[in-house]
Design a protein around this motif. Structure first.
Motif, PDB file in Angstrom:
ATOM      1  N   PRO A   1      20.906  19.718  35.415  1.00 30.89           N
ATOM      2  CA  PRO A   1      20.863  18.512  34.400  1.00 30.89           C
ATOM      3  C   PRO A   1      20.239  17.482  35.076  1.00 30.89           C
ATOM      4  O   PRO A   1      20.305  17.122  36.300  1.00 30.89           O
ATOM      5  CB  PRO A   1      22.486  18.419  34.230  1.00 30.89           C
ATOM      6  CG  PRO A   1      23.141  19.574  34.568  1.00 30.89           C
ATOM      7  CD  PRO A   1      22.471  20.220  35.692  1.00 30.89           C
ATOM      8  N   GLY A   2      19.655  16.634  34.057  1.00 31.60           N
ATOM      9  CA  GLY A   2      19.023  15.182  34.555  1.00 31.60           C
ATOM     10  C   GLY A   2      17.738  15.240  35.313  1.00 31.60           C
ATOM     11  O   GLY A   2      17.486  14.087  35.670  1.00 31.60           O
ATOM     12  N   VAL A   3      17.062  16.102  34.830  1.00 29.19           N
ATOM     13  CA  VAL A   3      15.466  16.064  35.496  1.00 29.19           C
ATOM     14  C   VAL A   3      14.469  16.000  34.240  1.00 29.19           C
ATOM     15  O   VAL A   3      13.277  16.090  34.773  1.00 29.19           O
ATOM     16  CB  VAL A   3      15.225  17.462  36.352  1.00 29.19           C
ATOM     17  CG1 VAL A   3      16.142  17.508  37.510  1.00 29.19           C
ATOM     18  CG2 VAL A   3      15.384  18.504  35.681  1.00 29.19           C
ATOM     19  N   GLY A   4      15.132  15.817  33.345  1.00 29.24           N
ATOM     20  CA  GLY A   4      14.151  15.186  32.123  1.00 29.24           C
ATOM     21  C   GLY A   4      13.603  16.406  31.151  1.00 29.24           C
ATOM     22  O   GLY A   4      12.657  16.586  30.580  1.00 29.24           O
ATOM     23  N   LYS A   5      14.643  17.623  31.039  1.00 31.15           N
ATOM     24  CA  LYS A   5      14.313  18.496  30.150  1.00 31.15           C
ATOM     25  C   LYS A   5      14.303  17.971  28.745  1.00 31.15           C
ATOM     26  O   LYS A   5      13.190  18.327  27.869  1.00 31.15           O
ATOM     27  CB  LYS A   5      15.182  19.711  30.385  1.00 31.15           C
ATOM     28  CG  LYS A   5      15.333  20.254  31.782  1.00 31.15           C
ATOM     29  CD  LYS A   5      16.233  21.683  31.880  1.00 31.15           C
ATOM     30  CE  LYS A   5      17.690  21.167  31.675  1.00 31.15           C
ATOM     31  NZ  LYS A   5      18.197  20.287  32.535  1.00 31.15           N
ATOM     32  N   THR A   6      15.236  17.332  28.258  1.00 33.58           N
ATOM     33  CA  THR A   6      15.232  16.868  26.941  1.00 33.58           C
ATOM     34  C   THR A   6      14.217  15.619  26.590  1.00 33.58           C
ATOM     35  O   THR A   6      13.680  15.720  25.560  1.00 33.58           O
ATOM     36  CB  THR A   6      16.602  16.288  26.464  1.00 33.58           C
ATOM     37  OG1 THR A   6      17.571  17.395  26.607  1.00 33.58           O
ATOM     38  CG2 THR A   6      16.802  16.086  25.047  1.00 33.58           C
ATOM     39  N   THR A   7      14.058  15.115  27.588  1.00 30.74           N
ATOM     40  CA  THR A   7      12.856  13.848  27.534  1.00 30.74           C
ATOM     41  C   THR A   7      11.661  14.588  27.354  1.00 30.74           C
ATOM     42  O   THR A   7      10.850  13.850  26.619  1.00 30.74           O
ATOM     43  CB  THR A   7      12.869  12.933  28.729  1.00 30.74           C
ATOM     44  OG1 THR A   7      14.483  12.386  29.040  1.00 30.74           O
ATOM     45  CG2 THR A   7      11.916  11.798  28.828  1.00 30.74           C
TER      46      THR A   7
ATOM     47  N   ASP B   1      19.661  23.540  23.914  1.00 31.79           N
ATOM     48  CA  ASP B   1      20.375  22.830  25.223  1.00 31.79           C
ATOM     49  C   ASP B   1      21.468  23.888  25.649  1.00 31.79           C
ATOM     50  O   ASP B   1      22.463  24.254  24.932  1.00 31.79           O
ATOM     51  CB  ASP B   1      20.877  21.641  25.028  1.00 31.79           C
ATOM     52  CG  ASP B   1      20.742  20.522  26.254  1.00 31.79           C
ATOM     53  OD1 ASP B   1      20.208  21.159  27.305  1.00 31.79           O
ATOM     54  OD2 ASP B   1      21.149  19.509  26.513  1.00 31.79           O
TER      55      ASP B   1
ATOM     56  N   ASN C   1      21.271  25.876  32.859  1.00 34.23           N
ATOM     57  CA  ASN C   1      21.394  25.508  34.322  1.00 34.23           C
ATOM     58  C   ASN C   1      21.798  26.710  35.120  1.00 34.23           C
ATOM     59  O   ASN C   1      22.762  27.452  34.866  1.00 34.23           O
ATOM     60  CB  ASN C   1      22.764  24.534  34.258  1.00 34.23           C
ATOM     61  CG  ASN C   1      23.433  23.940  35.377  1.00 34.23           C
ATOM     62  OD1 ASN C   1      22.666  24.354  36.538  1.00 34.23           O
ATOM     63  ND2 ASN C   1      24.257  23.229  35.430  1.00 34.23           N
TER      64      ASN C   1
ATOM     65  N   TYR D   1      12.929  18.362  41.077  1.00 35.04           N
ATOM     66  CA  TYR D   1      13.146  16.927  41.260  1.00 35.04           C
ATOM     67  C   TYR D   1      11.831  15.936  41.227  1.00 35.04           C
ATOM     68  O   TYR D   1      10.558  16.593  41.795  1.00 35.04           O
ATOM     69  CB  TYR D   1      13.986  16.524  42.438  1.00 35.04           C
ATOM     70  CG  TYR D   1      15.334  17.257  42.409  1.00 35.04           C
ATOM     71  CD1 TYR D   1      16.236  16.421  41.501  1.00 35.04           C
ATOM     72  CD2 TYR D   1      15.787  18.180  43.183  1.00 35.04           C
ATOM     73  CE1 TYR D   1      17.641  16.948  41.259  1.00 35.04           C
ATOM     74  CE2 TYR D   1      17.123  18.644  42.855  1.00 35.04           C
ATOM     75  CZ  TYR D   1      18.099  17.788  41.866  1.00 35.04           C
ATOM     76  OH  TYR D   1      19.253  18.470  42.121  1.00 35.04           O
TER      77      TYR D   1
ATOM     78  N   GLU E   1      10.161   8.810  41.394  1.00 32.72           N
ATOM     79  CA  GLU E   1      11.334   8.646  41.036  1.00 32.72           C
ATOM     80  C   GLU E   1      11.734   6.716  41.342  1.00 32.72           C
ATOM     81  O   GLU E   1      12.660   6.265  40.362  1.00 32.72           O
ATOM     82  CB  GLU E   1      12.555   9.106  42.122  1.00 32.72           C
ATOM     83  CG  GLU E   1      13.827   8.921  41.740  1.00 32.72           C
ATOM     84  CD  GLU E   1      14.743  10.085  42.355  1.00 32.72           C
ATOM     85  OE1 GLU E   1      16.044  10.247  42.072  1.00 32.72           O
ATOM     86  OE2 GLU E   1      14.211  11.009  43.214  1.00 32.72           O
TER      87      GLU E   1
ATOM     88  N   THR F   1      14.534   4.908  29.502  1.00 28.94           N
ATOM     89  CA  THR F   1      13.857   6.013  28.751  1.00 28.94           C
ATOM     90  C   THR F   1      13.917   5.991  27.170  1.00 28.94           C
ATOM     91  O   THR F   1      12.790   6.373  26.787  1.00 28.94           O
ATOM     92  CB  THR F   1      14.271   7.318  29.432  1.00 28.94           C
ATOM     93  OG1 THR F   1      13.889   7.426  30.962  1.00 28.94           O
ATOM     94  CG2 THR F   1      13.632   8.717  28.920  1.00 28.94           C
TER      95      THR F   1
END
Length: 331
Positions: free
Chosen positions: A61-67, A122, A164, A190, A196, A205
């Motif tokens: 989680p948190g690496v920009g998939k949904t973004t 998701d 995940n 990452y 970063e 974002t």
């Protein structure tokens, strides 16, 4: 002087390929405004979209998939929808339901979130097998059948699913039939240090996504899709692609090799990559560059090979090395 129709057609194709490359670069550049330092992953996602395929993103989680999904939809004036998969999610929560209208005395279909240009599934492996199977028809046939009535989804259409690979409690692994419907599987990874830092120093974002200007219309995107799938493929390249796929079916480290669908998917993706490079024909390098993300997730490695640390990507890389590369196959 008499004009050669064949030569004129080639010139027109080259000009259209050049325009395709410009539009592809504009899309990728716009998305990179919010998905920083991931140009290769952005281009793979766009290749998947323009090949009319589906994308599986396997990462933490948190690496920009949904973004990434939101940025793609904003860049092409497309409708996007996010479906959060949970164990209690029902198939009708995805596809929609028919509800009886007392005023008209008829059933009316209320479409679910899958009726979007870009549907983000998701944590797809948290849904039950029954719910996962609700995506099988729409991913292959671009339509949903409810109570015997087919309902087509809009074009362009792509399912971008995430899972995940670390937290496996309460998950249901995707079956081979489901995996085979994804044109590609990628990992975001990452960001590097500079990307970063830029991410932390930049605006939130969400605010940037809301202000992103569209680069192309859905009609432009449909024309790009149609053009890419008309690109010239020399006969030796068809033979080369089939040989690469066939090697996986005979490899001793595999229980299951690549299906014919894998070869079709690789050809469609290679055509898009060629057009994005400004070419009106594909070359062996297009096949080699996309073989791992297109084929590896469709393979099942034997338990003995897994113990030796072998993966589907290793087998695909080995197949590319074993099959002779055709020479002068482009034109």
């Amino acid at each position: 002087m008499t004009e050669n129709p064949g030569t004129n057609a080639a010139v027109d194709a080259d000009a259209l390929a050049g325009r395709f490359a410009q539009m592809f670069a504009a899309l990728a550049g716009n998305i990179e405004r919010v998905v920083r330092g991931k140009r290769e992953k952005v281009e793979l996602a766009l290749t998947c979209l323009l090949a009319e395929g589906h994308l599986l993103v396997e990462d933490v989680p948190g690496v920009g998939k949904t973004t990434l999904a939101r940025a793609i939809s904003a860049s092409v004036e497309a409708k996007w929808a996010r479906i959060q998969f949970t164990p209690d999610l029902l198939p009708s929560d995805i596809t929609g339901v028919s509800i009886f209208n007392q005023g008209t005395g008829e059933f009316e279909f209320h479409p679910g979130p899958i009726f979007a240009n870009l549907a983000v599934a998701d944590e797809i492996n948290r849904g039950s097998p029954k719910t996962q199977s609700a995506l099988l028809e729409v991913m292959e046939e671009r339509r949903v059948t409810v109570e015997g009535v087919p309902h087509p989804v809009p074009r362009p259409f792509m399912v971008m699913a995430t899972q995940n690979p670390v937290d496996m409690d309460g998950t249901y692994p995707l079956p081979e039939a489901q995996l085979d419907r994804f044109l590609m599987r990628i990992s975001m990874g990452y960001p590097d240090h500079q990307a970063e830092v830029a991410l932390l120093a930049g605006a939130p974002t969400g605010a940037v996504l809301d202000q992103m200007p569209p680069v192309l219309s859905r009609e432009d995107l449909a024309r790009m899709i149609d053009f890419a799938q008309r690109l010239h493929v020399a006969p030796p390249l068809y033979d080369y692609l089939v040989r690469v796929v066939a090697v996986t079916r005979e490899h001793p480290d595999l229980r299951l090799g690549a299906s014919p669908r894998a070869g079709i998917a690789l050809l469609r993706a290679a055509r898009v990559r060629a057009a994005a490079a400004g070419r009106s024909y594909i070359v062996p390098e297009d096949v080699k560059a996309l073989a791992v993300p297109v084929i590896a997730h469709r393979l099942i490695v034997t338990p003995e090979a897994e113990l030796r640390g072998r993966s589907g990507a290793d087998v695909v890389a080995e197949a590319l090395g074993d099959v002779p590369t055709p020479q002068a196959a482009g034109v």
